[in-house]
Design an enzyme around this catalytic site. Structure first.
Site, PDB file in Angstrom:
ATOM      1  N   ARG A   1      -3.336  -7.233  -8.090  1.00 27.73           N
ATOM      2  CA  ARG A   1      -5.603  -6.357  -8.814  1.00 27.73           C
ATOM      3  C   ARG A   1      -5.751  -5.980  -7.489  1.00 27.73           C
ATOM      4  NH1 ARG A   1     -10.464  -5.589  -8.378  1.00 27.73           N
ATOM      5  NH2 ARG A   1     -10.558  -8.892  -8.538  1.00 27.73           N
TER       6      ARG A   1
ATOM      7  N   GLU B   1     -19.629  -8.743 -11.139  1.00 31.20           N
ATOM      8  CA  GLU B   1     -19.659  -8.475  -9.584  1.00 31.20           C
ATOM      9  C   GLU B   1     -21.209  -8.643  -8.906  1.00 31.20           C
ATOM     10  OE1 GLU B   1     -18.545  -4.066  -8.351  1.00 31.20           O
ATOM     11  OE2 GLU B   1     -19.314  -4.162 -10.139  1.00 31.20           O
TER      12      GLU B   1
ATOM     13  N   HIS C   1     -13.827 -12.806  -0.326  1.00 26.05           N
ATOM     14  CA  HIS C   1     -13.821 -11.925   0.636  1.00 26.05           C
ATOM     15  C   HIS C   1     -14.081 -12.308   2.029  1.00 26.05           C
ATOM     16  CE1 HIS C   1     -12.679  -8.471  -1.700  1.00 26.05           C
ATOM     17  NE2 HIS C   1     -13.132  -9.185  -2.875  1.00 26.05           N
TER      18      HIS C   1
END
Length: 527
Positions: free
Chosen positions: A15, A145, A208
């Site tokens: 994904r 998020e 990340h």
């Protein structure tokens, strides 16, 4: 940190990893990767797609869920969806999945400027999506998020969202550093704060790698209360990518007492397959899975390894289904060569080893990449050279090969100390070279053997910069072969021819005994 606490790994190669620029897995590729992640690597969960993306995405998820249902893995296959009741949930149900990873707004900045809603409106929409998923038998995890920006700049909102979610029927709350902006110090502080405020809640961390801190940040998160973390194989992902599974697994195993279920020895196999399917080349120096990371280049390192594994650390290649290698080049020295010879089961005399070492150093100075697979070719070439009295040599040449024109060569040949020049054209570069040789030999009233076979090969697994071995079979009343080795195919053939010229010289100038010796050395067969 609680000793022996088990940590979940959710891999999102299929994904979030697919958001790497230029990467798009085929449905059949997605299925193969999913099988490897769950059955070979044994990660706990996989996130395989985003809802509503495309028909191809739907097909890919359906292939995975059909297989997972047969294997009893369906609760480990997850799909990202949106607060858009009923669209995402319906898509997930059609895809055959049973787990929704619901994407919510983890920062007030995202909420106000992207959704243009109040916290109360957003919370109500979230509750509606969760309730609808529950009605259709779909379990829910929730992403916040831009959580990292939320903790930095709008903590009151972000913490109130977490408070709200702890009262909803959700299994996990997943905290992404969406822009890869956190430092390890911040990750530690935020997790300590959240875990203390919401004890007993399962938090995942999603890192990340924009500052190259993803592995360090994962380590801080799980050390300070995260119950799970997210990875991608080879660190695939948008921008600088996600936390690489291979590196995080190694760090957890070696620097914590936490337990994970991943099978390390399968990491390299899966990494190479994902490399092929994604088209994203793994950098040679990438930890754990890079081509060079278990390769010793300096000869002193190989020497130390021979004496007491002085240059080993805990990252042993066998852990990851790999082997340690000893590079061959200008800094490698005899110790590296000996290591490679041991692997091949080859033993050389002291003088032969010195000549092979010198040949490898020469190639290294030319910046040629020398591999273990090249070594038998180099040894054969060196040993054959040792057996020849060199009375004839190619002093120089200039070749041209142009479209629409015949290849040509200017050649200077040294025969017993005297130089002879000739030019010729032919049907190819080697043909041109041989025509020039024939001109010189005709002027010397010497005969050349007949070429009866010409074979070219490269070492197994060789690339375009690999050595080329050219083996030429000659008939000079006796059948014999010569070899040439060079990165350039034509030059390799020329070297084989130079050896031939010296061998036939020995036939005519040496005694019968010496001639027979040469013949045996070169597998001379009675004609």
């Amino acid at each position: 940190m609680e000793a022996n606490r088990r940590i979940e790994i959710m891999d999102t190669t299929l994904r979030d990893g697919e958001q790497t620029s230029g990467v798009s897995f085929l449905p059949s590729e997605k299925l193969q990767i999913a099988k490897l992640l769950l059955e070979e690597l044994k990660v706990d969960r996989i996130e395989v797609a985003s809802a509503r993306v495309s028909e191809g995405e739907l097909e890919g998820v359906q292939k995975i869920t059909a297989w997972a249902a047969q294997k009893g893995y369906l609760d480990r296959v997850e799909v990202l969806g949106f607060v858009d009741t009923p669209v995402s949930v319906n898509w997930i149900v059609e895809a055959g999945a049973k787990v929704l990873n619901l994407l919510t707004k983890g920062s007030l900045n995202h909420l106000v400027h992207q959704l243009k809603k109040t916290p109360e409106q957003h919370f109500a929409d979230i509750a509606k999506s969760i309730a609808y998923a529950q009605e259709l038998g779909v379990s829910v995890n929730v992403y916040l998020e831009d959580w990292s920006n939320g903790m930095r700049n709008s903590q009151e909102y972000t913490l109130s969202l977490i408070e709200f979610l702890t009262q909803q029927p959700v299994k996990r709350i997943m905290l992404p550093d969406t822009l890869g902006l956190l430092s390890p110090k911040e990750v530690k502080a935020f997790f300590q704060q959240i875990v203390a405020k919401f004890p007993g809640t399962h938090f995942d961390f999603h890192a990340h790698n924009d500052y190259d801190l993803s592995v360090a940040n994962v380590l801080e998160a799980i050390t300070h209360g995260a119950a799970g973390f997210h990875t991608t194989v080879n660190g695939l992902g948008e921008r600088a990518g996600n936390a690489p599974l291979e590196s995080v697994v190694a760090v957890i195993k070696d620097f914590t007492s936490l337990e994970i279920g991943v099978q390390e020895q399968k990491i390299f196999r899966v990494s190479k397959l994902v490399e092929q399917f994604s088209g994203q080349h793994i950098p040679a120096n990438k930890p754990v899975v890079g081509e060079n990371v278990f390769t010793q280049t300096a000869g002193i390192h190989a020497d130390g390894d021979n004496k007491k594994n002085l240059y080993f650390n805990d990252l042993l290649p066998e852990r990851f289904g790999r082997q340690r290698k000893y590079a061959l080049g200008k800094t490698s020295g005899k110790a590296n060569i000996l290591k490679n010879l041991e692997e091949l089961g080859i033993s050389l005399e002291k003088e032969e080893l010195a000549r092979v070492t010198q040949r490898i150093i020469e190639l290294g100075d030319k910046k040629e990449r020398v591999t273990t697979e090249d070594l038998p070719y180099i040894i054969s070439d060196v040993l054959q050279n040792n057996s020849i009295s060199k009375h004839i040599s190619i002093e120089g040449y200039h070749m041209t090969h142009s479209k629409g024109l015949k290849p040509s060569v200017q050649l200077r040949l040294n025969v017993h100390g005297k130089s002879y020049d000739a030019t010729a054209t032919g049907d190819g570069q080697y043909d041109s070279f041989m025509r020039a040789v024939k001109k010189i030999y005709k002027s010397l009233k010497k005969e050349l053997p007949k070429l009866i076979d010409y074979h070219v090969s490269i070492p197994p697994g060789g690339k375009t910069d690999a050595f080329v071995e050219t083996v030429i079979t000659w008939d000079y009343g006796k059948i014999f072969k010569t070899k040439g080795l060079d990165p350039d195919q034509t030059v390799a053939a020329m070297m084989a021819t130079e050896k031939m010229l010296n061998i036939i010289e020995s036939f005519t100038t040496n005694s019968e005994k010496e001639s027979t010796s040469y013949g045996n050395a070169y597998r001379v067969i009675a004609g």
